[in-house]
Write a protein that holds these residues in place. Structure first.
Motif, PDB file in Angstrom:
ATOM      1  N   MET A 224      43.178  52.634  23.844  1.00 18.13           N
ATOM      2  CA  MET A 224      42.968  51.628  24.891  1.00 18.13           C
ATOM      3  C   MET A 224      41.855  52.108  25.826  1.00 18.13           C
ATOM      4  O   MET A 224      42.030  53.090  26.538  1.00 18.13           O
ATOM      5  N   ARG A 225      40.713  51.442  25.800  1.00 23.08           N
ATOM      6  CA  ARG A 225      39.605  51.817  26.678  1.00 23.08           C
ATOM      7  C   ARG A 225      39.797  51.157  28.045  1.00 23.08           C
ATOM      8  O   ARG A 225      40.002  49.943  28.132  1.00 23.08           O
ATOM      9  N   VAL A 226      39.721  51.949  29.095  1.00 19.67           N
ATOM     10  CA  VAL A 226      39.965  51.483  30.459  1.00 19.67           C
ATOM     11  C   VAL A 226      38.715  51.705  31.300  1.00 19.67           C
ATOM     12  O   VAL A 226      38.153  52.809  31.316  1.00 19.67           O
ATOM     13  N   ARG A 227      38.280  50.644  31.987  1.00 19.64           N
ATOM     14  CA  ARG A 227      37.170  50.779  32.922  1.00 19.64           C
ATOM     15  C   ARG A 227      37.736  51.036  34.310  1.00 19.64           C
ATOM     16  O   ARG A 227      38.494  50.233  34.851  1.00 19.64           O
ATOM     17  N   ARG A 228      37.383  52.168  34.878  1.00 16.53           N
ATOM     18  CA  ARG A 228      37.869  52.533  36.204  1.00 16.53           C
ATOM     19  C   ARG A 228      37.128  51.735  37.293  1.00 16.53           C
ATOM     20  O   ARG A 228      35.992  51.311  37.092  1.00 16.53           O
ATOM     21  N   ALA A 229      37.774  51.577  38.422  1.00 16.05           N
ATOM     22  CA  ALA A 229      37.157  50.896  39.570  1.00 16.05           C
ATOM     23  C   ALA A 229      36.428  51.938  40.416  1.00 16.05           C
ATOM     24  O   ALA A 229      36.915  52.371  41.465  1.00 16.05           O
ATOM     25  N   LEU A 230      35.246  52.344  39.970  1.00 16.49           N
ATOM     26  CA  LEU A 230      34.564  53.474  40.593  1.00 16.49           C
ATOM     27  C   LEU A 230      33.975  53.151  41.962  1.00 16.49           C
ATOM     28  O   LEU A 230      33.621  54.059  42.711  1.00 16.49           O
ATOM     29  N   HIS A 231      33.852  51.865  42.311  1.00 18.87           N
ATOM     30  CA  HIS A 231      33.315  51.513  43.628  1.00 18.87           C
ATOM     31  C   HIS A 231      34.415  51.312  44.676  1.00 18.87           C
ATOM     32  O   HIS A 231      34.111  51.097  45.849  1.00 18.87           O
ATOM     33  N   ALA A 232      35.672  51.367  44.238  1.00 21.52           N
ATOM     34  CA  ALA A 232      36.789  51.325  45.189  1.00 21.52           C
ATOM     35  C   ALA A 232      36.787  52.606  46.006  1.00 21.52           C
ATOM     36  O   ALA A 232      36.582  53.698  45.480  1.00 21.52           O
ATOM     37  N   GLY A 233      36.990  52.456  47.299  1.00 19.66           N
ATOM     38  CA  GLY A 233      36.951  53.605  48.199  1.00 19.66           C
ATOM     39  C   GLY A 233      35.598  53.813  48.842  1.00 19.66           C
ATOM     40  O   GLY A 233      35.453  54.651  49.738  1.00 19.66           O
ATOM     41  N   SER A 234      34.599  53.028  48.409  1.00 20.53           N
ATOM     42  CA  SER A 234      33.269  53.107  49.028  1.00 20.53           C
ATOM     43  C   SER A 234      32.747  51.695  49.322  1.00 20.53           C
ATOM     44  O   SER A 234      32.590  51.315  50.477  1.00 20.53           O
ATOM     45  N   TRP A 235      32.537  50.892  48.308  1.00 19.46           N
ATOM     46  CA  TRP A 235      32.045  49.529  48.516  1.00 19.46           C
ATOM     47  C   TRP A 235      33.149  48.603  49.012  1.00 19.46           C
ATOM     48  O   TRP A 235      32.876  47.562  49.600  1.00 19.46           O
ATOM     49  N   TYR A 236      34.381  48.957  48.739  1.00 21.08           N
ATOM     50  CA  TYR A 236      35.549  48.222  49.233  1.00 21.08           C
ATOM     51  C   TYR A 236      36.720  49.189  49.246  1.00 21.08           C
ATOM     52  O   TYR A 236      36.675  50.256  48.619  1.00 21.08           O
ATOM     53  N   THR A 237      37.755  48.840  49.958  1.00 17.68           N
ATOM     54  CA  THR A 237      38.879  49.751  50.124  1.00 17.68           C
ATOM     55  C   THR A 237      39.619  49.971  48.810  1.00 17.68           C
ATOM     56  O   THR A 237      39.750  49.058  47.990  1.00 17.68           O
ATOM     57  N   ASP A 238      40.115  51.184  48.626  1.00 15.30           N
ATOM     58  CA  ASP A 238      40.937  51.476  47.450  1.00 15.30           C
ATOM     59  C   ASP A 238      42.429  51.337  47.749  1.00 15.30           C
ATOM     60  O   ASP A 238      43.270  51.633  46.904  1.00 15.30           O
ATOM     61  N   SER A 239      42.751  50.868  48.948  1.00 19.43           N
ATOM     62  CA  SER A 239      44.139  50.615  49.323  1.00 19.43           C
ATOM     63  C   SER A 239      44.507  49.178  48.932  1.00 19.43           C
ATOM     64  O   SER A 239      43.921  48.218  49.454  1.00 19.43           O
ATOM     65  N   GLY A 240      45.472  49.040  48.033  1.00 13.06           N
ATOM     66  CA  GLY A 240      45.895  47.707  47.622  1.00 13.06           C
ATOM     67  C   GLY A 240      46.426  46.881  48.778  1.00 13.06           C
ATOM     68  O   GLY A 240      46.151  45.680  48.870  1.00 13.06           O
ATOM     69  N   VAL A 241      47.149  47.503  49.687  1.00  9.13           N
ATOM     70  CA  VAL A 241      47.711  46.785  50.841  1.00  9.13           C
ATOM     71  C   VAL A 241      46.603  46.275  51.749  1.00  9.13           C
ATOM     72  O   VAL A 241      46.591  45.111  52.167  1.00  9.13           O
ATOM     73  N   GLU A 242      45.647  47.142  52.052  1.00  9.14           N
ATOM     74  CA  GLU A 242      44.532  46.747  52.922  1.00  9.14           C
ATOM     75  C   GLU A 242      43.661  45.695  52.236  1.00  9.14           C
ATOM     76  O   GLU A 242      43.185  44.746  52.872  1.00  9.14           O
ATOM     77  N   LEU A 243      43.443  45.848  50.947  1.00  9.57           N
ATOM     78  CA  LEU A 243      42.629  44.884  50.201  1.00  9.57           C
ATOM     79  C   LEU A 243      43.293  43.509  50.195  1.00  9.57           C
ATOM     80  O   LEU A 243      42.620  42.481  50.395  1.00  9.57           O
ATOM     81  N   GLN A 244      44.596  43.469  49.993  1.00  5.73           N
ATOM     82  CA  GLN A 244      45.330  42.199  50.069  1.00  5.73           C
ATOM     83  C   GLN A 244      45.117  41.543  51.425  1.00  5.73           C
ATOM     84  O   GLN A 244      44.874  40.328  51.512  1.00  5.73           O
ATOM     85  N   ARG A 245      45.221  42.336  52.475  1.00  2.00           N
ATOM     86  CA  ARG A 245      45.081  41.790  53.828  1.00  2.00           C
ATOM     87  C   ARG A 245      43.685  41.219  54.049  1.00  2.00           C
ATOM     88  O   ARG A 245      43.540  40.107  54.580  1.00  2.00           O
ATOM     89  N   GLN A 246      42.663  41.951  53.649  1.00  4.66           N
ATOM     90  CA  GLN A 246      41.285  41.497  53.828  1.00  4.66           C
ATOM     91  C   GLN A 246      41.019  40.206  53.053  1.00  4.66           C
ATOM     92  O   GLN A 246      40.460  39.241  53.596  1.00  4.66           O
ATOM     93  N   LEU A 247      41.393  40.204  51.773  1.00  3.03           N
ATOM     94  CA  LEU A 247      41.102  39.039  50.941  1.00  3.03           C
ATOM     95  C   LEU A 247      41.872  37.816  51.413  1.00  3.03           C
ATOM     96  O   LEU A 247      41.340  36.695  51.421  1.00  3.03           O
ATOM     97  N   ASP A 248      43.117  38.010  51.819  1.00  2.00           N
ATOM     98  CA  ASP A 248      43.893  36.908  52.396  1.00  2.00           C
ATOM     99  C   ASP A 248      43.173  36.317  53.597  1.00  2.00           C
ATOM    100  O   ASP A 248      43.066  35.089  53.734  1.00  2.00           O
ATOM    101  N   TYR A 249      42.698  37.185  54.470  1.00  2.00           N
ATOM    102  CA  TYR A 249      42.033  36.725  55.690  1.00  2.00           C
ATOM    103  C   TYR A 249      40.787  35.919  55.363  1.00  2.00           C
ATOM    104  O   TYR A 249      40.582  34.814  55.890  1.00  2.00           O
ATOM    105  N   TRP A 250      39.932  36.449  54.466  1.00  2.00           N
ATOM    106  CA  TRP A 250      38.687  35.756  54.141  1.00  2.00           C
ATOM    107  C   TRP A 250      38.941  34.430  53.435  1.00  2.00           C
ATOM    108  O   TRP A 250      38.263  33.438  53.709  1.00  2.00           O
ATOM    109  N   LEU A 251      39.928  34.388  52.558  1.00  2.00           N
ATOM    110  CA  LEU A 251      40.243  33.132  51.871  1.00  2.00           C
ATOM    111  C   LEU A 251      40.783  32.095  52.857  1.00  2.00           C
ATOM    112  O   LEU A 251      40.485  30.901  52.741  1.00  2.00           O
TER     113      LEU A 251
END
Length: 295
Positions: free
Chosen positions: A1-28
């Motif tokens: 199973m080849r997996v592509r990692r989210a290498l820009h998480a933690g720099s271009w956007y948060t790597d915290s799932g909780v914080e990311l949910q909050r941000q995306l909810d707000y913008w939507l």
């Protein structure tokens, strides 16, 4: 199973799932459903601190209950491609949950003989597709086990090749179960981008940039790929996703030629700039979000 990692998480956007949910909810929640359900969207791919809010206007137009396959077309920033490339991964990681690749569609496209395969290093190093994955995961979270994605990395194409790929992808665009995500920022202005076009009749530099971008956006809304090519030749506007955008325009034209019963409407919903340029030493990147509706 080849997996592509989210290498820009933690720099271009948060790597915290909780914080990311909050941000995306707000913008939507800041955006209205005004031009949907979208069959395709155009949205930016910069760091979320710059373009996350703008992107929400495009993703707000999606109807997740309908969508089962999501094609993500992003420009290649680091690797020279003369065509388009598909992922070799089966899974794309995000801080929210993993996204599955539609390997059947990948194989269909590869069997045309017109698509390469990008290795994992190329895939993970490129941000133009990855920056859309958290938004896709968020919008589709109630249907997380009912959809798959088809990432397509787009190289530097001639207008003829753009039309060729548009014809290949048009049958997929015709299917209401499919969504196309077109990844593009707009004008990259400043000496560091080697682009300093300035029409003083607009006033300040940032106003000239907006005028230039909106001229291109109006042409895109007209869905005329030839006009878009001519605009780019005339002004050289540094729209990094110009080739994915042109493929979309060509696919739309292919649909309209072959099915006169279909009506297509492409509309821009939000425009923003990373900063307002006022002198020749400043720099900025522009962002725009649009949605395509097909009846």
């Amino acid at each position: 199973m080849r997996v592509r990692r989210a290498l820009h998480a933690g720099s271009w956007y948060t790597d915290s799932g909780v914080e990311l949910q909050r941000q995306l909810d707000y913008w939507l929640n800041q955006a209205d459903l005004s031009h949907g359900p979208a069959r395709a969207i155009i949205a930016p791919h910069a760091g979320y601190q710059y373009c996350g809010a703008c992107g929400g206007f495009a993703y707000r137009q999606i109807s997740p209950v309908v969508v089962r396959r999501i094609f993500v077309l992003g420009p290649s920033h680091h690797v020279r491609l003369s065509g388009c490339a598909l992922s070799i991964a089966q899974i794309y990681k995000t801080p929210l949950y993993d996204l599955s690749i539609d390997t059947a569609v990948n194989n269909e496209l590869e069997n045309t003989g017109e698509f390469e395969r990008m290795d994992l290093d190329t895939d993970e190093g490129e941000h133009s597709i990855e920056m859309h994955l958290p938004y896709i995961a968020k919008v589709m979270e109630k249907y997380k086990n009912k959809f798959k994605i088809i990432p397509i990395l787009v190289g530097s194409l001639s207008p003829e090749r753009e039309a060729f790929y548009g014809r290949i992808l048009a049958p997929y665009l015709a299917d209401p179960k499919n969504l196309f995500v077109i990844s593009s920022d707009f004008c990259h202005w400043g000496h560091r981008f080697r682009y300093t076009y300035y029409d003083r009749s607009y006033g300040s530099i940032y106003q000239s940039i907006e005028g230039l971008d909106r001229a291109g956006m109006n042409i895109i809304e007209n869905m005329n790929p030839t006009e878009f090519t001519n605009y780019l030749k005339k002004y050289g506007n540094t729209i990094c996703g110009r080739h994915p955008i042109a493929i979309l325009l060509q696919a739309i034209q292919e649909l309209l030629r072959n099915d006169n019963t279909q009506n297509a409407s492409l509309k821009f919903l939000k425009y923003a700039q990373s900063s307002q340029c006022r002198n020749m030493n400043d720099s900025s990147v522009s962002y725009a979000s649009a949605a395509l509706v097909i009846d």
